[in-house]
Design a protein around this motif. Structure first.
Motif, mmCIF file in Angstrom:
data_model
loop_
_atom_site.group_PDB
_atom_site.id
_atom_site.type_symbol
_atom_site.label_atom_id
_atom_site.label_comp_id
_atom_site.label_asym_id
_atom_site.label_seq_id
_atom_site.Cartn_x
_atom_site.Cartn_y
_atom_site.Cartn_z
ATOM 1 N N ALA A 125 35.828 25.949 23.624
ATOM 2 C CA ALA A 125 36.980 25.322 24.288
ATOM 3 C C ALA A 125 37.592 26.302 25.290
ATOM 4 O O ALA A 125 37.975 25.910 26.406
ATOM 5 C CB ALA A 125 38.019 24.888 23.256
ATOM 6 N N LEU A 126 37.657 27.571 24.916
ATOM 7 C CA LEU A 126 38.187 28.577 25.853
ATOM 8 C C LEU A 126 37.318 28.631 27.113
ATOM 9 O O LEU A 126 37.826 28.673 28.234
ATOM 10 C CB LEU A 126 38.235 29.958 25.177
ATOM 11 N N GLY A 127 36.001 28.613 26.930
ATOM 12 C CA GLY A 127 35.083 28.618 28.074
ATOM 13 C C GLY A 127 35.292 27.395 28.957
ATOM 14 O O GLY A 127 35.331 27.493 30.187
ATOM 15 N N HIS A 128 35.456 26.237 28.309
ATOM 16 C CA HIS A 128 35.699 24.994 29.058
ATOM 17 C C HIS A 128 36.986 25.122 29.889
ATOM 18 O O HIS A 128 37.007 24.790 31.081
ATOM 19 C CB HIS A 128 35.811 23.824 28.079
ATOM 20 N N ASN A 129 38.056 25.608 29.264
ATOM 21 C CA ASN A 129 39.348 25.708 29.961
ATOM 22 C C ASN A 129 39.282 26.719 31.104
ATOM 23 O O ASN A 129 39.835 26.500 32.186
ATOM 24 C CB ASN A 129 40.459 26.094 28.974
ATOM 25 N N ARG A 173 47.454 33.947 37.473
ATOM 26 C CA ARG A 173 47.650 34.422 36.095
ATOM 27 C C ARG A 173 47.794 33.223 35.168
ATOM 28 O O ARG A 173 48.788 32.523 35.223
ATOM 29 C CB ARG A 173 48.954 35.242 35.977
ATOM 30 N N SER A 174 46.817 33.008 34.328
ATOM 31 C CA SER A 174 46.900 31.845 33.447
ATOM 32 C C SER A 174 46.931 32.240 31.987
ATOM 33 O O SER A 174 46.147 33.080 31.532
ATOM 34 C CB SER A 174 45.712 30.913 33.699
ATOM 35 N N GLY A 175 47.840 31.611 31.262
ATOM 36 C CA GLY A 175 47.902 31.771 29.810
ATOM 37 C C GLY A 175 47.665 30.442 29.127
ATOM 38 O O GLY A 175 46.555 30.131 28.699
ATOM 39 N N ILE A 176 48.687 29.607 29.095
ATOM 40 C CA ILE A 176 48.658 28.381 28.276
ATOM 41 C C ILE A 176 47.453 27.487 28.589
ATOM 42 O O ILE A 176 46.887 26.878 27.669
ATOM 43 C CB ILE A 176 49.999 27.604 28.424
ATOM 44 N N GLY A 177 47.037 27.441 29.855
ATOM 45 C CA GLY A 177 45.900 26.588 30.215
ATOM 46 C C GLY A 177 44.624 27.040 29.531
ATOM 47 O O GLY A 177 43.800 26.218 29.103
ATOM 48 N N LEU A 178 44.464 28.351 29.400
ATOM 49 C CA LEU A 178 43.272 28.878 28.726
ATOM 50 C C LEU A 178 43.217 28.408 27.279
ATOM 51 O O LEU A 178 42.149 28.203 26.713
ATOM 52 C CB LEU A 178 43.283 30.415 28.743
#
Ligand SMILES: *Cc1c(COP(=O)(O)O)cnc(C)c1O
Length: 369
Positions: free
Chosen positions: A15-19, A222-227
């Motif tokens: 899921a992390l890879g997908h995001n 800079r992305s957090g929550i989306g990841l």
């Protein structure tokens, strides 16, 4: 997914890879990507997430505090790490672990210059934070002369980037305010560049910024929550996959008669015969008391089971009157089947808060590595 024997936060790295790929698809190929892994990677497992992001090709990582960055270095993470909120008392640790500070005030600038001088550092990478309206951390335009004068020529530091942070990137009603922040940031970074005589990278967008203001991606985002699978909007949530699933099991089932109560302070009083299930998860695990009294629900056998009465330290009781379930059955607190955003919003909070609240007592299990 494996069978749950105790309360477990299952982390799905596919899921992390997908995001990550989804967010990358929203920016130009040459724009650098910084993955935000502060607060144990939004309550998951910082080292595991950082290793995966390194493998996926992220350019930078960010944490809030020096201690978090030290943990990354001790785990062998080699990516550049931006520390968003360093404090002067941690500068020795920061430098010895080659972490890169956000420099956000005159005070911090002077103390950091002192620290690098003492340690004979040359071209130590630093990042200049501008305040463009959030009024949290950052320099204003009147500080730029000083920044340039103090850093130019002495050779101890090199400004690798300047950045700012949007106050309401997810809020369409604040679009004018956000556009104004972007405009100010452009001006501030231009002035800085001129005074420095070299060109630092610029970055301003968090996850919702990437979605709503892609024209302001500059050289990095800079992305957090989306990841972690949440995008602050239903349409974006539909494209992302939650990384974390919090699951537990039913320890015991009780039949509760009319006029009986459940839990501390007798906060739930039954009007009729109901069935309750006791789950081994409580406010010490991160399910705050705000989720009590029916605000939060778990999912058992695909059906919603609302929390009865007060959340205890180590347990909650949920209403399973209408659910055909037994002791030992699985309960999902949040995950793809019960979005953390929806779970949080019923208690008037946000996905960020429930995700980062999950305490270190909860077992982590990593799948789809
Ligand atoms: C936490 C944080 C981010 C990440 O924001 P998301 O909304 O989680 O993408 C980005 N920049 C700064 C300065 C932050 O503090």
């Amino acid at each position: 997914m494996s069978k749950v024997g105790e309360t477990t936060l299952v982390l799905d790295l596919s899921a992390l890879g997908h995001n990550y790929n989804y967010l990358q698809s929203k920016i130009n190929p040459e724009t650098k990507f910084l993955g935000v892994v502060k607060a144990f990677a939004y309550g998951s497992d910082m080292v595991t997430i950082a290793q995966k992001l390194e493998q996926l090709g992220a350019d930078y990582l960010a944490v809030a505090y020096v201690r978090e960055g030290v943990l990354l270095r001790e785990a062998g993470i080699n990516l550049p790490v931006l520390v968003l909120h360093p404090l002067a008392s941690n500068f020795d640790d920061l430098i010895s672990h080659h972490l890169e500070p956000s420099i956000y005030s005159r005070n911090i600038l002077n103390q950091f210059l002192e620290a690098v001088k003492t340690k004979n550092q040359t071209d130590y990478p630093v990042h200049i934070k501008f305040n463009t309206g959030l009024n949290r951390l950052g320099f204003s335009e009147s500080d730029i002369n000083l920044i340039a004068e103090e850093t130019k020529g002495n050779g101890n530091v090199k400004i690798v980037s300047c950045f700012s942070h949007l106050a309401a990137s997810e809020d369409i009603n604040e679009r004018d305010f956000s556009l104004n922040q972007i405009k100010s940031f452009k001006i501030l970074s231009d002035v800085l560049k001129k005074k420095l005589g070299y060109t630092p990278m610029r970055h301003m967008l968090n996850t919702s910024g990437i979605i709503n203001y892609p024209e302001a991606q500059f050289e990095m985002v800079r992305s957090g929550i989306g990841l972690y699978g949440y995008g602050n909007q239903d349409e974006i949530d539909a494209q992302l996959k939650p990384v974390a699933t919090l699951k537990t099991i039913i320890s015991q089932i009780h039949i509760i008669g009319a006029n009986e109560s459940v839990g501390y302070n007798r906060a739930f009083k039954s009007k009729r015969l109901i069935k309750s299930a006791t789950l081994p998860i409580g406010h010490a695990d991160g399910i705050g008391r705000l989720y009590g009294k029916g605000k939060g629900s778990v999912v058992i056998k695909g059906q919603k089971a609302p929390i009865l009465g007060n959340v205890c330290m180590d347990m909650i009781m949920v209403d399973v009157t209408e659910i055909n379930c037994k002791e030992g059955d699985e309960a999902i607190v949040f995950g793809p089947a019960n979005s953390a955003e929806k779970f949080a919003s019923r208690a008037n909070t946000i996905s960020y808060e429930i995700l980062t609240a999950i305490s270190q007592r909860v077992k982590r299990e990593v799948i789809n590595q």
